[in-house]
Design an enzyme around this catalytic site. Structure first.
Site, PDB file in Angstrom:
ATOM      1  N   SER A 135       0.868  -1.166   0.000  1.00 11.65           N
ATOM      2  CA  SER A 135       0.000   0.000   0.000  1.00 11.65           C
ATOM      3  C   SER A 135       0.912   1.225   0.000  1.00 11.65           C
ATOM      4  CB  SER A 135      -0.864  -0.026   1.263  1.00 11.65           C
ATOM      5  OG  SER A 135      -1.585   1.180   1.408  1.00 11.65           O
ATOM      6  N   LYS A 161      -1.035  -1.063  -4.456  1.00  8.64           N
ATOM      7  CA  LYS A 161      -2.247  -0.296  -4.098  1.00  8.64           C
ATOM      8  C   LYS A 161      -1.826   1.151  -3.877  1.00  8.64           C
ATOM      9  CE  LYS A 161      -4.618   0.072   0.321  1.00  8.64           C
ATOM     10  NZ  LYS A 161      -5.212  -0.698   1.438  1.00  8.64           N
ATOM     11  N   LYS A 163      -2.840   4.899  -2.548  1.00 10.30           N
ATOM     12  CA  LYS A 163      -3.770   5.758  -1.821  1.00 10.30           C
ATOM     13  C   LYS A 163      -4.170   6.874  -2.771  1.00 10.30           C
ATOM     14  CE  LYS A 163      -3.856   3.856   2.270  1.00 10.30           C
ATOM     15  NZ  LYS A 163      -5.115   3.420   2.905  1.00 10.30           N
ATOM     16  N   ASP A 188      -7.073   3.024  -2.990  1.00 16.90           N
ATOM     17  CA  ASP A 188      -7.780   3.104  -1.703  1.00 16.90           C
ATOM     18  C   ASP A 188      -8.022   4.570  -1.364  1.00 16.90           C
ATOM     19  OD1 ASP A 188      -8.793   2.861   0.844  1.00 16.90           O
ATOM     20  OD2 ASP A 188      -7.039   1.849   1.704  1.00 16.90           O
ATOM     21  N   GLU A 213     -10.999   0.841  -3.183  1.00 17.82           N
ATOM     22  CA  GLU A 213     -11.300   0.547  -1.784  1.00 17.82           C
ATOM     23  C   GLU A 213     -11.939   1.772  -1.124  1.00 17.82           C
ATOM     24  OE1 GLU A 213      -7.783  -1.053   0.017  1.00 17.82           O
ATOM     25  OE2 GLU A 213      -8.560  -0.852   2.050  1.00 17.82           O
ATOM     26  N   ASP A 238     -13.599  -1.563   3.250  1.00 13.68           N
ATOM     27  CA  ASP A 238     -12.666  -1.714   4.379  1.00 13.68           C
ATOM     28  C   ASP A 238     -13.391  -1.161   5.609  1.00 13.68           C
ATOM     29  OD1 ASP A 238     -10.674  -1.320   6.311  1.00 13.68           O
ATOM     30  OD2 ASP A 238      -9.254  -0.316   4.994  1.00 13.68           O
ATOM     31  N   LYS A 262      -9.609  -6.754   8.332  1.00 17.45           N
ATOM     32  CA  LYS A 262      -8.578  -6.328   9.286  1.00 17.45           C
ATOM     33  C   LYS A 262      -8.981  -6.847  10.654  1.00 17.45           C
ATOM     34  CE  LYS A 262      -7.101  -2.098   6.945  1.00 17.45           C
ATOM     35  NZ  LYS A 262      -7.295  -0.631   6.843  1.00 17.45           N
ATOM     36  N   GLY A 290      -3.756  -3.926   6.205  1.00 18.73           N
ATOM     37  CA  GLY A 290      -2.708  -3.635   7.179  1.00 18.73           C
ATOM     38  C   GLY A 290      -3.000  -2.315   7.864  1.00 18.73           C
TER      39      GLY A 290
HETATM   40  O1  OSB Z   1      -7.038   1.926   4.701  1.00 20.30           O
HETATM   41  O2  OSB Z   1      -5.849   0.200   4.447  1.00 20.30           O
HETATM   42  C1  OSB Z   1      -6.013   1.316   4.956  1.00 20.30           C
HETATM   43  C2  OSB Z   1      -2.889   2.308   6.927  1.00 20.30           C
HETATM   44  C3  OSB Z   1      -3.456   2.978   7.997  1.00 20.30           C
HETATM   45  C4  OSB Z   1      -4.820   3.116   8.027  1.00 20.30           C
HETATM   46  C5  OSB Z   1      -5.620   2.599   7.012  1.00 20.30           C
HETATM   47  C6  OSB Z   1      -5.056   1.910   5.949  1.00 20.30           C
HETATM   48  C7  OSB Z   1      -3.662   1.804   5.895  1.00 20.30           C
HETATM   49  C8  OSB Z   1      -2.954   1.179   4.788  1.00 20.30           C
HETATM   50  C9  OSB Z   1      -1.556   0.691   5.085  1.00 20.30           C
HETATM   51  O3  OSB Z   1      -3.363   1.123   3.651  1.00 20.30           O
HETATM   52  C10 OSB Z   1      -1.414  -0.786   5.016  1.00 20.30           C
HETATM   53  C11 OSB Z   1      -0.090  -1.215   5.579  1.00 20.30           C
HETATM   54  O4  OSB Z   1       0.891  -1.151   4.829  1.00 20.30           O
HETATM   55  O5  OSB Z   1      -0.033  -1.624   6.752  1.00 20.30           O
HETATM   56 MG    MG Z   2      -8.215   0.761   3.343  1.00 21.18          MG
END
Ligand code: OSB
Ligand code: MG
Length: 373
Positions: A135, A161, A163, A188, A213, A238, A262, A290
Site C-alpha cells: 500500500s 495499491k 492511496k 484506496d 477501496e 474496508d 482487518k 494492514g
Molecule cells: O485503509 O488500508 C487502509 C494504513 C493505515 C490506516 C488505514 C489503511 C492503511 C494502509 C496501510 O493502507 C497498510 C499497511 O501497509 O499496513
Molecule cells: Mg483501506
C-alpha cells in the site's frame, strides 16, 4: 485457561518514511501491545488503533483506557477456555473492536502455544505462504511514486495499491498504467469521495483497477451500492465492514464485490473468521489489510491470511518497509516471488524481542489477577 496477568505497553516506533492517506500523515507510531500471561505462557497482541481517531473512532489512548478499565479486568475474571470465547466475554462493552482484538488475539496466540500448533493451523489455515502486495501512500510527486513502484515490483510484490483522493487519482493512474500496463493495480480512497463525484469515479474504469477501496463514507453501504451500479471497477469495503452482519448486508445490497479484512477493525480472530466464512459462502473474495503494524500485529495478519478465501494479495508486507528494527525475530521477510512463508512453529511463530520492547516503552501498566481478587 487461567489468566495470571496482563501487561500493557505503549511503544514509540518511528516509521522509516511517512505514510500519507486522504485523512492525514503518520510519521511516528504509538503502538499499544498487550502481553497476556497464563500458566507459564505468554500471548502477545497488538492494538491497531491509530494515534488519532481518523481511520475509526478508536485511538491508542481510547484503547488504553478501555483495556485498563474494562476489558482487561473482565478477561482476567472470565478464565476463557479459548480465544473464541472472548467476544462473549467482552459483550457488555460496545464498540472498541481494536481494543478487544488486542486481547482476543493474544488469547488465540496462547491457545496455539498450549496446543503446540501454529496460529495458522489453529484457525484452519490452508496455505504455506501468502501473496503480498504493498500500500503506497500519497507522495510529493508522480515521478517519486513511480520510482517507489519500480522498487517494490523489483522486490517481488504482486500488487500495488495506491492511496488516492481528488487531485491524486486519474493523472497518477494514467502515468502508472502507461509505464506498467499489466501489473495488478488497485486504489484506496479512505472515504475521500462523495456520491457527487460518481462521474469522476467512473473515469477510473479506464485503468483496469483490481478494485477501488472505500471510495465513500466510512460507515456506508447504501451509497456504495448506488456507486457500484455505475462502476465496472469492483468496490472493496474496508472501514464499513465491522462484523459478519455488515458483510451479509454489504453483499446482499451489492455495495462491494471484494472485502478487506482487518483483525482490529472487526474485533479479533473470531469475527474475522466469521467475516471470511460469510464472504466465502457467497463467492466474495477477501484479502488482509494492514494498519502499519509492528511485528506482533503483522504475525497475526500472516496467520489470518492463510485461510482459504484470502485469494487476493494483501497489504501485509516486509518489516523493513516500516521499521529500522522490528520488535520480532526473525523479522517478516518477503521472497523474490512476493510471498511470506507462514511459520509452522507453535503460536505466532516469531519471537518477541523483549529487550528492544523495553527500550521503546514509554508507558506500562500491569493488570494482575491478584488486584482483582
Ligand atoms: O485503509 O488500508 C487502509 C494504513 C493505515 C490506516 C488505514 C489503511 C492503511 C494502509 C496501510 O493502507 C497498510 C499497511 O501497509 O499496513
Ligand atoms: Mg483501506
Amino acid at each position: 485457561m487461567k489468566i495470571d496477568g496482563i501487561i500493557l505497553r505503549e511503544l514509540h516506533l518511528p516509521l522509516v518514511k511517512p505514510f500519507e492517506t486522504s485523512f492525514g500523515v503518520t510519521r511516528n507510531r504509538r503502538i499499544l501491545v498487550v502481553e497476556v500471561r497464563s500458566e507459564g505462557l505468554i500471548g502477545w497482541g497488538e492494538c491497531t488503533a491509530g494515534e488519532r481517531p481518523y481511520f475509526s473512532s478508536e485511538s491508542t489512548d481510547t484503547a488504553w483506557q478501555i483495556i485498563v478499565n474494562e476489558l482487561g479486568p473482565t478477561l482476567i475474571n472470565a478464565t476463557p477456555e479459548h480465544g473464541g470465547k472472548c467476544p462473549k466475554i467482552f459483550r457488555l462493552v460496545r464498540g472498541n473492536p481494536m481494543a478487544k482484538a488486542a486481547l482476543e488475539n493474544a488469547v488465540w496466540d496462547l491457545e496455539a502455544q498450549r496446543e503446540g500448533v501454529s496460529l495458522s493451523q489453529l484457525i484452519g489455515g490452508v496455505r504455506e505462504s501468502i501473496a503480498c502486495g504493498v500500500s503506497l501512500g500519497i507522495q510529493k510527486s508522480i515521478p517519486e511514486l513511480l520510482e517507489i513502484i519500480e522498487k517494490e515490483l523489483e522486490a517481488g510484490y504482486q500488487r500495488i495499491k495506491l492511496k488516492c483522493k481528488l487531485g491524486w487519482d486519474v493523472e497518477v493512474f494514467e502515468q502508472v498504467r502507461s509505464r506498467w500496463p499489466a501489473i495488478m493495480l488497485s486504489c484506496d480512497a479512505n472515504s475521500a469521495y462523495k456520491l457527487r463525484d460518481a462521474d469522476h469515479l467512473t473515469s477510473f474504469d479506464a485503468f483496469d483497477l483490481l478494485m477501488i477501496e472505500q471510495p465513500l463514507w466510512y460507515d456506508d453501504f447504501y451509497y456504495h451500492s448506488m456507486l457500484q451500479k455505475r462502476l465496472s471497477t469492483p468496490i472493496c469495503l474496508d472501514e464499513s465492514i465491522r462484523n459478519r452482519r455488515d458483510t451479509l448486508a454489504a453483499i446482499e445490497m451489492e455495495s462491494c464485490k471484494i472485502i478487506n479484512i482487518k483483525l482490529g477493525r472487526v474485533g479479533g480472530f473470531s469475527e474475522a473468521i466469521a467475516v471470511h466464512n460469510a464472504a466465502q459462502e457467497r463467492g466474495i473474495p477477501v484479502w488482509c489489510g494492514g494498519m502499519l503494524e509492528s511485528g506482533i500485529g503483522r504475525s497475526h495478519n500472516i496467520a489470518l491470511s492463510s485461510l482459504e478465501n484470502f485469494t487476493l494479495p494483501g497489504d501485509v508486507s516486509a518489516s523493513a518497509r516500516y521499521w529500522a528494527e522490528d520488535i520480532i525475530e526473525p523479522e517478516v521477510e518477503v521472497t523474490p516471488a512476493g510471498e511470506i512463508i507462514i511459520p509452522n512453529t507453535p503460536g505466532r511463530g516469531y519471537a518477541v524481542r523483549t529487550e528492544l520492547i523495553d527500550r521503546l516503552t514509554v508507558r506500562k501498566e500491569t493488570i494482575s489477577a491478584f488486584a482483582m481478587a
